[in-house]
Design a protein around this motif. Structure first.
Motif, PDB file in Angstrom:
ATOM      1  N   GLN A  14      -0.134   8.714  -6.612  1.00 56.23           N
ATOM      2  CA  GLN A  14      -0.622  10.094  -6.581  1.00 56.23           C
ATOM      3  C   GLN A  14       0.442  11.090  -7.021  1.00 56.23           C
ATOM      4  O   GLN A  14       0.125  12.203  -7.437  1.00 56.23           O
ATOM      5  N   TRP A  15       1.710  10.715  -6.941  1.00 57.50           N
ATOM      6  CA  TRP A  15       2.795  11.627  -7.304  1.00 57.50           C
ATOM      7  C   TRP A  15       3.314  11.388  -8.723  1.00 57.50           C
ATOM      8  O   TRP A  15       4.173  12.135  -9.184  1.00 57.50           O
ATOM      9  N   TYR A  16       2.781  10.360  -9.393  1.00 55.52           N
ATOM     10  CA  TYR A  16       3.260  10.040 -10.733  1.00 55.52           C
ATOM     11  C   TYR A  16       2.399  10.715 -11.787  1.00 55.52           C
ATOM     12  O   TYR A  16       1.185  10.584 -11.789  1.00 55.52           O
ATOM     13  N   ASN A  17       3.030  11.435 -12.701  1.00 56.56           N
ATOM     14  CA  ASN A  17       2.347  12.100 -13.797  1.00 56.56           C
ATOM     15  C   ASN A  17       2.682  11.334 -15.073  1.00 56.56           C
ATOM     16  O   ASN A  17       3.802  11.428 -15.586  1.00 56.56           O
ATOM     17  N   LYS A  73       0.837  -1.208   0.000  1.00 57.17           N
ATOM     18  CA  LYS A  73       0.000   0.000   0.000  1.00 57.17           C
ATOM     19  C   LYS A  73       0.874   1.261   0.000  1.00 57.17           C
ATOM     20  O   LYS A  73       0.596   2.214  -0.728  1.00 57.17           O
ATOM     21  N   ALA A  74       1.937   1.250   0.799  1.00 58.48           N
ATOM     22  CA  ALA A  74       2.835   2.410   0.841  1.00 58.48           C
ATOM     23  C   ALA A  74       3.466   2.649  -0.534  1.00 58.48           C
ATOM     24  O   ALA A  74       3.581   3.792  -0.985  1.00 58.48           O
ATOM     25  N   TRP A  75       3.839   1.567  -1.207  1.00 62.07           N
ATOM     26  CA  TRP A  75       4.435   1.703  -2.546  1.00 62.07           C
ATOM     27  C   TRP A  75       3.406   2.194  -3.558  1.00 62.07           C
ATOM     28  O   TRP A  75       3.683   3.083  -4.352  1.00 62.07           O
ATOM     29  N   VAL A  76       2.215   1.611  -3.518  1.00 64.07           N
ATOM     30  CA  VAL A  76       1.178   1.961  -4.500  1.00 64.07           C
ATOM     31  C   VAL A  76       0.661   3.379  -4.288  1.00 64.07           C
ATOM     32  O   VAL A  76       0.294   4.059  -5.243  1.00 64.07           O
ATOM     33  N   GLU A  77       0.664   3.865  -3.053  1.00 61.93           N
ATOM     34  CA  GLU A  77       0.198   5.230  -2.780  1.00 61.93           C
ATOM     35  C   GLU A  77       1.044   6.280  -3.494  1.00 61.93           C
ATOM     36  O   GLU A  77       0.606   7.416  -3.675  1.00 61.93           O
ATOM     37  N   GLU A 132       3.751  13.360 -18.320  1.00 61.36           N
ATOM     38  CA  GLU A 132       5.113  13.900 -18.255  1.00 61.36           C
ATOM     39  C   GLU A 132       6.132  12.827 -17.886  1.00 61.36           C
ATOM     40  O   GLU A 132       7.336  13.106 -17.856  1.00 61.36           O
ATOM     41  N   ASN A 133       5.643  11.634 -17.561  1.00 61.62           N
ATOM     42  CA  ASN A 133       6.484  10.517 -17.140  1.00 61.62           C
ATOM     43  C   ASN A 133       7.471  10.942 -16.051  1.00 61.62           C
ATOM     44  O   ASN A 133       8.682  10.725 -16.154  1.00 61.62           O
ATOM     45  N   SER A 134       6.905  11.559 -15.013  1.00 58.13           N
ATOM     46  CA  SER A 134       7.766  12.047 -13.933  1.00 58.13           C
ATOM     47  C   SER A 134       7.004  12.058 -12.617  1.00 58.13           C
ATOM     48  O   SER A 134       5.779  11.975 -12.576  1.00 58.13           O
ATOM     49  N   CYS A 135       7.786  12.187 -11.536  1.00 54.61           N
ATOM     50  CA  CYS A 135       7.208  12.330 -10.202  1.00 54.61           C
ATOM     51  C   CYS A 135       7.057  13.816  -9.891  1.00 54.61           C
ATOM     52  O   CYS A 135       7.812  14.640 -10.407  1.00 54.61           O
ATOM     53  N   ALA A 136       6.126  14.119  -9.024  1.00 49.76           N
ATOM     54  CA  ALA A 136       5.981  15.496  -8.560  1.00 49.76           C
ATOM     55  C   ALA A 136       7.266  15.901  -7.843  1.00 49.76           C
ATOM     56  O   ALA A 136       7.954  15.063  -7.242  1.00 49.76           O
ATOM     57  N   ASP A 137       7.597  17.186  -7.922  1.00 45.57           N
ATOM     58  CA  ASP A 137       8.821  17.677  -7.283  1.00 45.57           C
ATOM     59  C   ASP A 137       8.890  17.260  -5.820  1.00 45.57           C
ATOM     60  O   ASP A 137       7.923  17.429  -5.067  1.00 45.57           O
ATOM     61  N   CYS A 150       8.086   8.155  -6.615  1.00 43.07           N
ATOM     62  CA  CYS A 150       7.058   7.336  -7.247  1.00 43.07           C
ATOM     63  C   CYS A 150       7.646   6.083  -7.902  1.00 43.07           C
ATOM     64  O   CYS A 150       6.944   5.330  -8.558  1.00 43.07           O
ATOM     65  N   GLY A 151       8.930   5.844  -7.710  1.00 44.43           N
ATOM     66  CA  GLY A 151       9.601   4.708  -8.323  1.00 44.43           C
ATOM     67  C   GLY A 151       9.146   3.354  -7.827  1.00 44.43           C
ATOM     68  O   GLY A 151       9.216   2.364  -8.557  1.00 44.43           O
ATOM     69  N   HIS A 152       8.674   3.283  -6.581  1.00 45.35           N
ATOM     70  CA  HIS A 152       8.146   2.008  -6.085  1.00 45.35           C
ATOM     71  C   HIS A 152       6.878   1.651  -6.863  1.00 45.35           C
ATOM     72  O   HIS A 152       6.692   0.517  -7.295  1.00 45.35           O
TER      73      HIS A 152
END
Length: 170
Positions: free
Chosen positions: A110-113, A103-107, A116-121, A125-127
């Protein structure tokens, strides 16, 4: 007649044994394997983005268990740097469940776009992207209780690995 009575009694006892060992008391959860407890929430995340489910791989699970055993003394959040994709989790105290780590990994979703194929600043989001990496087909996981009440360490290894820079997970 004696044989048929013993035969009937044996069948009755066998059926009673089968029914009681497979019956579930209302409100009681069925015991699920460690593999199912790690797989089910990861495959739910994959299903949400229309990906095939991962399958459990004993070789990966053995690798994960070997590495988790190495982390038992310090519970350090350090990757194994092995040939597989890897997610690691640490929780203080005891009683952590595989579903909580997943759950911690999947949560991190919310930070993955995706566009843009990127994480929020400033976010990770790599997990999450490893779980939903489209070419990954197999997973194996392990969990250990750390020595000296340092918590619990869990790890999952993925094959083929994911999270290649510049590539979309799916």
């Amino acid at each position: 007649m004696r044989h048929s009575t013993h035969y009937s009694l044996a069948i009755t006892l066998f059926l009673l044994l089968v029914l009681t060992t497979h019956a579930t008391i209302p409100g009681q959860k069925k015991h699920r394997s460690l593999a199912d407890r790690f797989l089910t929430p990861q495959n739910a995340a994959r299903s949400a983005v229309q990906l095939r489910p991962l399958v459990w791989d004993t070789k990966l699970a053995q690798y994960a268990q070997s590495y988790a055993n190495q982390r038992r003394n310090d519970c350090a959040l350090e990757h194994s740097n092995g040939p597989y994709g890897e997610n690691i989790f640490w929780g203080s105290g005891s009683g952590w469940k595989p579903a909580q780590a997943v759950k911690a990994w999947v949560e991190e979703r919310q930070w993955y776009n995706y566009s843009e194929n990127s994480c929020a600043d400033g976010q990770m989001c790599g997990h999450y992207t490893q779980i939903v990496w489209g070419t990954t087909t197999k997973v194996g996981c392990a969990s250990v209780t750390c020595n000296d009440d340092k918590g619990m360490f869990m790890t999952c290894n993925y094959d083929p690995p994911g999270n290649y820079y510049g590539e979309r997970p799916y």
